[in-house]
Design an enzyme around this catalytic site. Structure first.
Site, PDB file in Angstrom:
ATOM      1  N   ASP A 134      -2.237   6.642   1.646  1.00 61.30           N
ATOM      2  CA  ASP A 134      -2.439   7.877   2.395  1.00 61.30           C
ATOM      3  C   ASP A 134      -1.754   9.476   1.828  1.00 61.30           C
ATOM      4  O   ASP A 134      -1.510  10.306   2.428  1.00 61.30           O
ATOM      5  CB  ASP A 134      -1.810   7.846   3.946  1.00 61.30           C
ATOM      6  CG  ASP A 134      -0.207   7.585   3.478  1.00 61.30           C
ATOM      7  OD1 ASP A 134       0.440   7.134   2.543  1.00 61.30           O
ATOM      8  OD2 ASP A 134       0.349   7.672   4.827  1.00 61.30           O
ATOM      9  N   THR A 174       4.072   2.644   2.666  1.00 54.86           N
ATOM     10  CA  THR A 174       4.476   3.546   3.849  1.00 54.86           C
ATOM     11  C   THR A 174       3.645   4.401   4.581  1.00 54.86           C
ATOM     12  O   THR A 174       2.461   4.749   3.723  1.00 54.86           O
ATOM     13  CB  THR A 174       5.483   4.641   3.071  1.00 54.86           C
ATOM     14  OG1 THR A 174       6.462   3.998   2.398  1.00 54.86           O
ATOM     15  CG2 THR A 174       5.908   5.630   4.248  1.00 54.86           C
ATOM     16  N   ASP A 229      -0.990   0.467  -0.009  1.00 59.38           N
ATOM     17  CA  ASP A 229       0.405   1.403  -0.113  1.00 59.38           C
ATOM     18  C   ASP A 229       1.051   0.678   0.920  1.00 59.38           C
ATOM     19  O   ASP A 229       0.611   0.527   1.942  1.00 59.38           O
ATOM     20  CB  ASP A 229       0.186   2.846  -0.293  1.00 59.38           C
ATOM     21  CG  ASP A 229       1.421   3.395  -0.409  1.00 59.38           C
ATOM     22  OD1 ASP A 229       2.227   3.133  -1.202  1.00 59.38           O
ATOM     23  OD2 ASP A 229       1.613   4.413   0.544  1.00 59.38           O
TER      24      ASP A 229
END
Length: 745
Positions: A582, A382, A380
């Protein structure tokens, strides 16, 4: 359940019938009591049904021990519980002395002593043969029986002594590997200083609540996860993140429970307490690591068990052909299973400990094994490849709204949404000292945006897709600005009020400074393909790909469910996939991947869904995780090859009649001890965690100006589109470095 049979100022001996329960995991019970504050040592004797606890003499510690034993948790009982006694060298020493004295004893006494020493081993062999078939216990009993039938009493006793020493060393090696992990289960402090009503008050840790202000000074253990309100300190985080030197912290710094104040004083606002703190999570992960076995360990056990009948059959064939009991006994002393069975858990636990010290938590041995098989890493964007520390770059207000009004409106709606974009908007409003309007009926739409009511007017904040396609807001007023903002590598938030677009908020993120180096290291460790998934606009995705030359593919404008589809597509191509994320929106992909990996500041759902949790907020920890997995499997293969090679050579010599039984037993047990020692030390040398520095072709990190201008976007709030519609849109990297650099000049 337990009765105190002997009490001394610093020692308790308790007896309880539950210790003999066939499903009670004694290792778990020992760890449970040893983890109590004030407990120094725990010993359990299953035969006597006793537990001995050495402690600090404090009455409170005594009470904690009795309470823990009176309330043994249900998960301490399991069918495959480890039931072996703790290592005890007495039997090995005694049998060694008797073996050495055997030639000096009169013949009648020599016969009596030898058969008496051999009977337990032979009885165990018979019982094993009846219950489980041909196992190593059958080989041991047969080897001693053949030596006794030959009248070679010294050999019979010497074999017994060598077996006892081998068992002692094996048990000690496994116990020490367990203890390595248990050392990380540092007990929390029992009381803390908390500011209540402006006064520092000493309270039990259990009474600390989220939002309390905790005061910590030199030498004290930080008992909560939180953020420093004021003060400065040097914090030792070695047991959590692997940092070798104390880390300076000050106002605004995040601190983790289990860290120790090296020097200085700080006041901490508690954000996580009790079972939700970092140390508590580490304890749970490590307990899982101790109590679970990987498929590789199960396979090793099955392989070892299959080799035992081969040894037994070889011994029978040798005797049938030679009628030489001594030669048959030599063959039966050679056992493949010990080193193969035991080196696996010892090496795994040793490497789990090393990884934990370096800031990587594996949720059990299976996660370590699965990560070694991974050939594709999916990120991912960001908060993983980027810092996740987003900042508001531009405010563009429409209609009659001014910039501060636009920011206050968006911050009011985003205030209770824990996400990098929301935090950036709220922090920008706080920096301008803006008063936020009263908000009601807040509704979070994951990967889209936020809906809320301000003065009976509905406010929408999120992606263009959310406002335009889902809510019917006309966003054409942003068309002229959108291309320029995305082209500058920024993410966009659209803000609407009562169905009318009132402004745009542009945000910027930074690529992690270690990203180029870490991705190069991962390639050298055997990661074949690296893929980035993001919900951000196409231009932002392309900008990230150009900045990171080791990224092979970028998929953009994805919703959370699209990320899981992308992971499954890679798996359908035959790839073994690990996903690093996250956020809450990453959970579907984390679960779908062969191995889910969470960043330390990830959402609770992400940490729970992941099999591996990084405790350091950088990509170097990911390199450590992969390196540890690769190193562990290499060690296991080396141990298996050494065990099979040495024992095969020993058996060949025994079959040829070139090795007497004592020599064969000595070589077998000596090689087993050596292999176990290597397995235990291989993880502790740190070789798995040491990698040469990898940089780009020009030997430099990404330029700071490039990192400043590259917006890593936001997978939750950028314009999404179905993966099926966008297809496998991938980015081919330009080989022209000058052109790549020019994009961010």
């Amino acid at each position: 359940m337990f009765q105190v049979v002997n009490a001394q100022p610093r020692r308790l001996r308790l007896r309880g019938g539950v210790i003999a329960h066939p499903c009670l995991d004694l290792a778990y019970l020992s760890a449970l009591v040893a983890a109590l504050s004030g407990v120094a040592r725990v010993r359990i004797n299953r035969g006597a049904r006793c537990i001995v606890v050495d402690f600090d003499g404090d009455a409170a510690t005594r009470t904690r021990v009795l309470t823990a034993l009176a309330n043994i948790p249900d998960d301490a009982y399991r069918p495959d519980a480890v039931r072996e006694q703790p290592p005890d060298p007495f039997r090995a020493i005694a049998t060694t002395l008797l073996a050495l004295a055997t030639p000096l004893l009169p013949l009648p006494l020599r016969i009596l002593v030898s058969w008496t020493l051999a009977l337990p081993t032979m009885a165990k062999g018979v019982d094993t043969l009846v219950e489980d078939g041909v196992r190593v216990e059958v080989l041991d009993g047969s080897a001693k029986l053949l030596s006794l039938l030959r009248g070679d009493y010294f050999t019979a006793n010497a074999i017994g002594a060598l077996l006892n020493w081998g068992e002692y060393v094996e048990a000690t090696s496994e116990q020490r590997s367990n203890d390595l992990l248990k050392r990380l289960l540092t007990p929390q402090t029992e009381s803390v200083w908390v500011v209540r009503n402006g006064v520092e008050t000493k309270l039990p840790l259990a009474e600390v609540q989220i939002g309390d202000v905790v005061v910590c000074g030199p030498g004290e253990l930080i008992p909560v996860d939180g953020r420093v309100l004021d003060g400065e300190a040097a914090v030792d985080q070695a047991s959590l993140t692997g940092e070798s030197l104390p880390v300076p912290v000050g106002a605004g710094s995040a601190v983790l429970s289990g860290s120790v104040i090296h020097e200085g004083h700080i006041r901490i606002s508690a954000e996580q307490v009790g079972a939700e703190t970092s140390m508590a999570r580490i304890n749970r992960f490590l307990e899982t690591a101790l109590r679970t076995r990987s498929s590789g360990e199960e396979q090793s056990t099955r392989l070892a068990d299959r080799l035992v009948p081969l040894t037994f059959a070889t011994g029978l064939v040798v005797y049938a052909l030679t009628r030489d009991l001594g030669r048959a006994a030599s063959v039966l002393t050679v056992d493949y299973s010990c080193a193969i069975k035991l080196s696996n858990p010892v090496a795994v636990r040793s490497n789990l400990y090393a990884a934990s010290r370096a800031g990587v938590l594996f949720k059990g041995a299976q996660a370590l094994e699965d990560l070694d098989r991974v050939d594709t890493l999916v990120f991912d964007k960001t908060g993983t490849l980027t810092t996740g520390d987003m900042q508001v770059a531009d405010l563009i207000a429409f209609a009659e709204l001014h910039e501060d009004g636009l920011l206050a409106l968006a911050a009011g709606a985003e205030e209770h949404y824990d996400h990098p974009v929301a935090r950036a908007v709220v922090n920008a409003a706080a920096a301008r000292r803006l008063a936020l309007p009263p908000i009601s009926q807040v509704d979070f739409v994951v990967a889209h945006g936020v809906s809320a009511f301000v003065d009976d007017q509905r406010v929408l904040v999120g992606s263009r897709h959310f406002l335009e396609d889902d809510e019917g807001v006309d966003c054409t007023a942003a068309d002229a600005l959108e291309a320029d903002l995305y082209g500058a590598g920024k993410s966009l938030l659209y803000v609407a009020r009562d169905g009318e677009l009132v402004g745009l908020i542009a945000l910027r993120d930074r690529i992690r400074p270690e990203a180029v180096r870490a991705l190069a290291d991962l390639k050298r460790l055997g990661i074949i393909r690296t893929v980035v998934l993001t919900g951000d606009h196409r231009d932002a995705g392309r900008a990230l790909g150009r900045a990171l030359p080791d990224i092979d593919e970028v998929l953009w404008e994805l919703k959370p469910e699209d990320k899981a589809v992308a992971v499954r597509r890679l798996q359908a191509e035959g790839r073994r996939v690990a996903f690093l994320g996250d956020g809450v929106n990453d959970a579907p992909a984390l679960v779908s991947a062969d191995v889910g990996i969470s960043m330390p500041n990830g959402a609770d759902l992400a940490r729970e869904a992941a099999q591996v949790v990084l405790m350091r907020p950088d990509l170097d920890a990911l390199v450590v995780a992969v390196a540890t997995a690769r190193h562990t499997q290499a060690v296991l293969k080396q141990c298996a090859v050494a065990s099979i090679g040495i024992n095969s050579a020993t058996m060949a010599l025994a079959v040829a009649g070139l090795l007497p039984p004592v020599a064969a037993a000595t070589i077998h047990n000596g090689s087993t001890v050596g292999i176990l020692g290597y397995a235990a030390l291989a993880g502790r040398t740190g070789r798995a965690l040491t990698l040469p520095v990898a940089v780009g072709d020009d030997g430099a990190e990404p330029p700071d100006e490039a990192a400043d201008d590259i917006d890593a976007g936001n997978a939750d709030d950028a314009a999404p589109a179905a993966l099926a519609a966008t297809g496998a849109r991938h980015l081919e990297h330009s080989a022209n470095a000058e052109a790549r650099d020019a994009d961010f000049a």
